[in-house]
Design an enzyme around this catalytic site. Structure first.
Site, PDB file in Angstrom:
ATOM      1  N   TYR A 142      82.916 -85.423  62.794  1.00 16.21           N
ATOM      2  CA  TYR A 142      83.268 -85.977  61.485  1.00 16.21           C
ATOM      3  C   TYR A 142      84.760 -86.249  61.365  1.00 16.21           C
ATOM      4  O   TYR A 142      85.176 -87.124  60.628  1.00 16.21           O
ATOM      5  CB  TYR A 142      82.876 -85.005  60.362  1.00 16.21           C
ATOM      6  CG  TYR A 142      81.464 -85.143  59.858  1.00 16.21           C
ATOM      7  CD1 TYR A 142      80.385 -85.011  60.720  1.00 16.21           C
ATOM      8  CD2 TYR A 142      81.210 -85.375  58.510  1.00 16.21           C
ATOM      9  CE1 TYR A 142      79.093 -85.112  60.250  1.00 16.21           C
ATOM     10  CE2 TYR A 142      79.916 -85.483  58.033  1.00 16.21           C
ATOM     11  CZ  TYR A 142      78.861 -85.344  58.906  1.00 16.21           C
ATOM     12  OH  TYR A 142      77.583 -85.448  58.442  1.00 16.21           O
ATOM     13  N   LYS A 189      74.609 -77.677  71.833  1.00  8.93           N
ATOM     14  CA  LYS A 189      74.009 -78.547  72.859  1.00  8.93           C
ATOM     15  C   LYS A 189      74.841 -78.330  74.113  1.00  8.93           C
ATOM     16  O   LYS A 189      75.465 -79.249  74.660  1.00  8.93           O
ATOM     17  CB  LYS A 189      74.038 -80.009  72.362  1.00  8.93           C
ATOM     18  CG  LYS A 189      73.298 -80.987  73.243  1.00  8.93           C
ATOM     19  CD  LYS A 189      71.778 -80.879  73.154  1.00  8.93           C
ATOM     20  CE  LYS A 189      71.124 -81.833  74.140  1.00  8.93           C
ATOM     21  NZ  LYS A 189      69.663 -81.656  74.219  1.00  8.93           N
ATOM     22  N   ASP A 221      68.105 -79.387  69.764  1.00  6.56           N
ATOM     23  CA  ASP A 221      66.795 -80.052  69.729  1.00  6.56           C
ATOM     24  C   ASP A 221      65.677 -79.016  69.586  1.00  6.56           C
ATOM     25  O   ASP A 221      64.724 -79.202  68.817  1.00  6.56           O
ATOM     26  CB  ASP A 221      66.587 -80.962  70.961  1.00  6.56           C
ATOM     27  CG  ASP A 221      67.020 -80.327  72.280  1.00  6.56           C
ATOM     28  OD1 ASP A 221      67.580 -79.211  72.265  1.00  6.56           O
ATOM     29  OD2 ASP A 221      66.787 -80.947  73.335  1.00  6.56           O
ATOM     30  N   ASP A 245      74.574 -80.766  59.464  1.00  6.44           N
ATOM     31  CA  ASP A 245      74.190 -81.786  58.483  1.00  6.44           C
ATOM     32  C   ASP A 245      72.714 -82.127  58.640  1.00  6.44           C
ATOM     33  O   ASP A 245      71.947 -82.136  57.674  1.00  6.44           O
ATOM     34  CB  ASP A 245      75.055 -83.034  58.696  1.00  6.44           C
ATOM     35  CG  ASP A 245      74.690 -84.141  57.733  1.00  6.44           C
ATOM     36  OD1 ASP A 245      74.543 -83.849  56.533  1.00  6.44           O
ATOM     37  OD2 ASP A 245      74.530 -85.294  58.191  1.00  6.44           O
ATOM     38  N   ASP A 249      69.184 -80.722  56.223  1.00 10.89           N
ATOM     39  CA  ASP A 249      68.256 -81.633  55.522  1.00 10.89           C
ATOM     40  C   ASP A 249      66.826 -81.307  55.936  1.00 10.89           C
ATOM     41  O   ASP A 249      65.914 -81.254  55.115  1.00 10.89           O
ATOM     42  CB  ASP A 249      68.544 -83.099  55.873  1.00 10.89           C
ATOM     43  CG  ASP A 249      69.430 -83.788  54.852  1.00 10.89           C
ATOM     44  OD1 ASP A 249      70.268 -83.089  54.243  1.00 10.89           O
ATOM     45  OD2 ASP A 249      69.285 -85.007  54.658  1.00 10.89           O
TER      46      ASP A 249
HETATM   47  C1  IPM Z   1      76.186 -83.636  53.079  1.00  9.46           C
HETATM   48  C2  IPM Z   1      76.238 -85.141  53.049  1.00  9.46           C
HETATM   49  C3  IPM Z   1      77.607 -85.593  53.518  1.00  9.46           C
HETATM   50  C4  IPM Z   1      77.787 -85.119  54.936  1.00  9.46           C
HETATM   51  C5  IPM Z   1      77.846 -87.099  53.416  1.00  9.46           C
HETATM   52  C6  IPM Z   1      77.626 -87.629  52.014  1.00  9.46           C
HETATM   53  C7  IPM Z   1      79.223 -87.472  53.914  1.00  9.46           C
HETATM   54  O1  IPM Z   1      75.212 -85.700  53.798  1.00  9.46           O
HETATM   55  O2  IPM Z   1      76.962 -83.001  52.341  1.00  9.46           O
HETATM   56  O3  IPM Z   1      75.374 -83.091  53.826  1.00  9.46           O
HETATM   57  O4  IPM Z   1      77.321 -85.773  55.878  1.00  9.46           O
HETATM   58  O5  IPM Z   1      78.399 -84.080  55.131  1.00  9.46           O
HETATM   59 MN    MN Z   2      73.874 -84.236  54.687  1.00 10.63          MN
END
Ligand code: IPM
Ligand code: MN
Length: 354
Positions: A142, A189, A221, A245, A249
């Site tokens: 990032y 990884k 993975d 990240d 999710d």
């Molecule tokens: C999160 C989001 C952010 C990230 C984006 C909006 C930049 O997806 O906070 O997880 O990737 O960190």
């Molecule tokens: Mn995210």
């Protein structure tokens, strides 16, 4: 207790979910006799529209002077579909993380008994699953050098980690593992990436200092697979920025809705509390978004930033009661859907009456 809270509502559904979280913090304030002041500041696409900068200096100053930041969401489709845009709302979020030194993002993954039927996984797999993801937040791909080569047809994003960055996040992972069930999974990884090999090397050096903790190394993975196959096997998981990240999710949906999960970003300066969902532009202004993730982020703010455990516990109790009573938004129940503000009102009133 007197506290100064910076409120960064941001874009999309951000202002709507923040409004409900503030009803809840105000109910807590009254109930427990605290005195909070709230300072609003702009961020994200709306700040680009207003002043051309998604995290203006004035907003940073407000965050630095606050005891905690309550954050909604940022992002706007007009930028998502324009890869050539020079300024993007997400840059605001990344700058905020870097400038506030928020190197750790803590995302607890907890299931609610009343919502087990909403999980895409079988009930017996998710029932009782409870783990914590710790995502490194200010390093890695990032923040490495990125760009295009001269002809514009070759692009690169460097992934860089220093020993200091890895040590401080693994230390936090061990500290949480010690407070929980003493199991730490370090996700990397290392079979491919040099940064991951540094993570693994440092993890191997640190593990003997925490003999009570069962340290596990896992390729990302494999971790992605195990989160859905055996979520109950995890206690504390720690990983680098981009893996975190993606995995968080994935982990969020096993609880039934992404609209439920809060997060805390902590580090050097003021901590930031925000839902893990994004700005959900399709729902903006419709009063349908789930405010629970933001309300639970406020609970984390009381616990992590102010050390006010009973206040956090009461918010959690109110949220659990709302789910049990089926006072929920449409992501949870299409037939009996309540609006964002109805759910917020119900939870705030539960606290007032408690
Ligand atoms: C999160 C989001 C952010 C990230 C984006 C909006 C930049 O997806 O906070 O997880 O990737 O960190
Ligand atoms: Mn995210």
């Amino acid at each position: 207790m007197k506290k100064n809270i910076a409120v960064l509502a941001g874009d999309g559904i951000g202002p709507e979910v923040i409004r409900e979280a503030l009803k809840v913090t105000k109910a807590i304030e009254k109930k427990f006799g605290h005195e909070f002041s709230y300072t609003e500041a702009i961020t994200g696409a709306c700040a680009i529209d207003e002043v051309g900068d998604p995290y203006p200096e004035s907003t940073h100053a407000i965050c630095m002077n606050a005891d905690a930041v309550l954050f909604g969401a940022i992002g706007h489709p007009k930028f998502d579909n324009d890869p050539t845009a020079k300024v993007r709302p997400e840059q605001g979020l990344l700058r905020m993380r870097k400038q506030l030194g928020l190197y750790a993002n803590i995302r607890p993954v907890e299931t609610f008994d009343s919502l087990l039927h909403k999980s895409p996984l079988k009930k017996e797999l998710v029932e009782g699953a409870n783990f914590m993801c710790i995502r490194e937040l200010t390093g890695g791909i990032y923040f490495g050098e990125k760009g295009r080569k001269d002809d514009g047809n070759t692009a690169f994003d460097n992934c860089v980690y220093t020993r200091e960055e890895v040590e401080r996040i693994l230390k936090l992972g061990y500290e949480y593992a010690m407070k929980r069930n003493k199991k730490l999974t370090i996700v990397d990884k290392a079979n491919v990436l040099e940064t991951s090999r540094l993570w693994r090397q440092i993890g191997q050096e640190m593990a003997p200092k925490y003999p009570e903790v069962d340290t596990q190394f896992m390729f990302v993975d494999n971790a992605a697979m195990q989160i859905i196959q055996w979520p109950k096997n995890f206690d504390v998981m720690v990983t680098e920025n981009m893996f975190g990240d993606i995995l968080t999710d994935e982990a969020s949906v096993i609880t039934g809705s992404m609209g439920l999960l809060p997060s805390a970003s902590i580090g050097i300066h003021t901590s930031v509390f925000e839902p893990i969902h994004g700005s959900y532009p399709q729902a903006a202004g419709k009063n349908i978004a789930n405010p629970v993730a933001t309300i639970l982020s406020a609970a984390m703010m009381f616990e992590y930033a102010f050390g006010l455990m009973p206040e956090g516990a009461l918010i959690r109790k109110a949220v659990a009661a709302s789910l049990e009573e089926n006072v929920v938004t449409e992501d949870i129940s299409k037939e009996h859907a309540k609006s964002t503000s109805q759910v917020g009102d119900w939870i705030a009133q539960f606290i007032e009456k408690a």
